[in-house]
Design a protein around this motif. Structure first.
Motif, mmCIF file in Angstrom:
data_model
loop_
_atom_site.group_PDB
_atom_site.id
_atom_site.type_symbol
_atom_site.label_atom_id
_atom_site.label_comp_id
_atom_site.label_asym_id
_atom_site.label_seq_id
_atom_site.Cartn_x
_atom_site.Cartn_y
_atom_site.Cartn_z
ATOM 1 N N GLN A 86 0.831 -1.205 0.000
ATOM 2 C CA GLN A 86 0.000 0.000 0.000
ATOM 3 C C GLN A 86 0.870 1.261 0.000
ATOM 4 O OE1 GLN A 86 -2.322 -1.264 3.460
ATOM 5 N NE2 GLN A 86 -4.184 -1.104 2.212
ATOM 6 N N VAL A 87 1.973 1.220 0.728
ATOM 7 C CA VAL A 87 2.912 2.354 0.723
ATOM 8 C C VAL A 87 3.500 2.517 -0.668
ATOM 9 C CG1 VAL A 87 5.116 3.212 1.610
ATOM 10 C CG2 VAL A 87 3.437 2.234 3.182
ATOM 11 N N ASP A 88 3.880 1.403 -1.314
ATOM 12 C CA ASP A 88 4.404 1.460 -2.679
ATOM 13 C C ASP A 88 3.415 2.173 -3.604
ATOM 14 O OD1 ASP A 88 6.584 -0.051 -1.827
ATOM 15 O OD2 ASP A 88 5.941 -1.892 -2.853
ATOM 16 N N THR A 89 2.157 1.798 -3.508
ATOM 17 C CA THR A 89 1.118 2.392 -4.358
ATOM 18 C C THR A 89 0.975 3.888 -4.080
ATOM 19 O OG1 THR A 89 -0.070 0.295 -4.494
ATOM 20 C CG2 THR A 89 -1.330 2.294 -4.986
ATOM 21 N N TYR A 90 0.897 4.244 -2.805
ATOM 22 C CA TYR A 90 0.747 5.653 -2.434
ATOM 23 C C TYR A 90 1.945 6.481 -2.922
ATOM 24 C CZ TYR A 90 0.493 9.953 0.232
ATOM 25 O OH TYR A 90 0.478 11.285 0.586
ATOM 26 N N LEU A 91 3.155 6.024 -2.615
ATOM 27 C CA LEU A 91 4.339 6.788 -2.999
ATOM 28 C C LEU A 91 4.533 6.807 -4.514
ATOM 29 C CD1 LEU A 91 6.873 5.885 -0.159
ATOM 30 C CD2 LEU A 91 5.586 8.017 -0.491
ATOM 31 N N SER A 92 4.144 5.734 -5.201
ATOM 32 C CA SER A 92 4.204 5.712 -6.663
ATOM 33 C C SER A 92 3.340 6.823 -7.248
ATOM 34 C CB SER A 92 3.750 4.354 -7.185
ATOM 35 O OG SER A 92 3.662 4.368 -8.589
ATOM 36 N N GLY A 93 2.170 7.032 -6.642
ATOM 37 C CA GLY A 93 1.276 8.093 -7.081
ATOM 38 C C GLY A 93 1.855 9.479 -6.860
ATOM 39 N N ARG A 94 2.856 9.566 -6.021
ATOM 40 C CA ARG A 94 3.536 10.839 -5.746
ATOM 41 C C ARG A 94 4.890 10.921 -6.456
ATOM 42 N NH1 ARG A 94 1.220 13.811 -1.040
ATOM 43 N NH2 ARG A 94 3.056 15.058 -1.484
ATOM 44 N N GLY A 95 5.152 9.947 -7.344
ATOM 45 C CA GLY A 95 6.352 9.986 -8.159
ATOM 46 C C GLY A 95 7.558 9.244 -7.617
ATOM 47 N N TYR A 96 7.382 8.475 -6.537
ATOM 48 C CA TYR A 96 8.497 7.727 -5.945
ATOM 49 C C TYR A 96 8.479 6.275 -6.409
ATOM 50 C CZ TYR A 96 8.993 11.650 -2.721
ATOM 51 O OH TYR A 96 9.186 12.894 -2.182
ATOM 52 N N THR A 97 9.662 5.697 -6.514
ATOM 53 C CA THR A 97 9.812 4.278 -6.812
ATOM 54 C C THR A 97 10.812 3.684 -5.828
ATOM 55 O OG1 THR A 97 11.591 4.699 -8.399
ATOM 56 C CG2 THR A 97 9.349 4.584 -9.284
ATOM 57 N N THR A 98 10.787 2.369 -5.687
ATOM 58 C CA THR A 98 11.739 1.733 -4.774
ATOM 59 C C THR A 98 13.133 1.760 -5.390
ATOM 60 O OG1 THR A 98 11.288 -0.462 -5.660
ATOM 61 C CG2 THR A 98 10.006 0.221 -3.734
ATOM 62 N N THR A 99 14.127 1.754 -4.514
ATOM 63 C CA THR A 99 15.521 1.719 -4.949
ATOM 64 C C THR A 99 16.362 1.018 -3.895
ATOM 65 O OG1 THR A 99 17.415 3.017 -5.729
ATOM 66 C CG2 THR A 99 16.106 3.981 -3.950
ATOM 67 N N THR A 100 17.456 0.447 -4.315
ATOM 68 C CA THR A 100 18.421 -0.123 -3.379
ATOM 69 C C THR A 100 19.757 0.610 -3.468
ATOM 70 O OG1 THR A 100 19.064 -1.795 -4.999
ATOM 71 C CG2 THR A 100 17.363 -2.416 -3.387
ATOM 72 N N THR A 101 19.808 1.650 -4.280
ATOM 73 C CA THR A 101 21.018 2.445 -4.435
ATOM 74 C C THR A 101 21.031 3.546 -3.383
ATOM 75 O OG1 THR A 101 20.986 1.991 -6.809
ATOM 76 C CG2 THR A 101 22.374 3.835 -6.057
#
Length: 159
Positions: A86-101
């Motif tokens: 759910q956090v992934d979905t919310y933050l994706s809607g705000r332009g964020y994506t997951t990263t490991t860098t």
């Protein structure tokens, strides 16, 4: 008028953070913290791993702060903690994506994959800044400073 009583303790706290000091006790001596020391100690894995950055406030929370908002309380999931998905979905809607860098990280989520309850943002690869609920905005050494009985482990990082 400048409050000279706050300038020196704040300078001491900032110096402690920059120098990598392992204690936040100068802030207690200056009366900067809103709760007993035991409240903060209970949240971290390593005693003293929290440094005063800003006063306690009920105006905004950890997610709002991580998003750059210090005027609003942001928690789109009502009274529940969201899942990591759910956090992934919310933050994706705000332009964020997951990263490991590490150099790309802007937001860190904490808790478990089934219950995210806290967010922070790195100040560099060694420190995380976060608003602790209605408490102060604090800085901790390393990106995974919280014990499992408080905010929990680092779950994901976002860019």
């Amino acid at each position: 008028m400048i409050n000279r009583k706050r300038i020196l303790p704040t300078a001491v706290a900032i110096t402690a953070v920059v120098a990598g000091s392992a204690t936040a006790y100068a802030g207690y001596d200056a009366g900067l913290f809103s709760q007993p020391q035991s409240t903060y100690e209970a949240a971290v894995k390593t005693s003293g791993n929290y440094y005063y950055l800003a006063a306690a406030s009920s105006s905004y929370n950890s997610l709002a702060y991580a998003l750059g908002d210090t005027s609003n309380w942001v928690w789109p999931w009502g009274s529940s903690n969201p899942t990591s998905a759910q956090v992934d979905t919310y933050l994706s809607g705000r332009g964020y994506t997951t990263t490991t860098t590490a150099s790309e990280v802007k937001i860190i989520s904490y808790g478990t994959s089934s219950s995210i309850g806290h967010f922070g943002k790195p100040s560099d690869v060694n420190y995380v800044n976060a608003k602790w609920g209605q408490l102060e905005r604090l800085q901790s050494l390393n990106w995974d400073p919280y014990n499992t009985s408080s905010y929990g482990a680092k779950v994901k990082t976002y860019k």
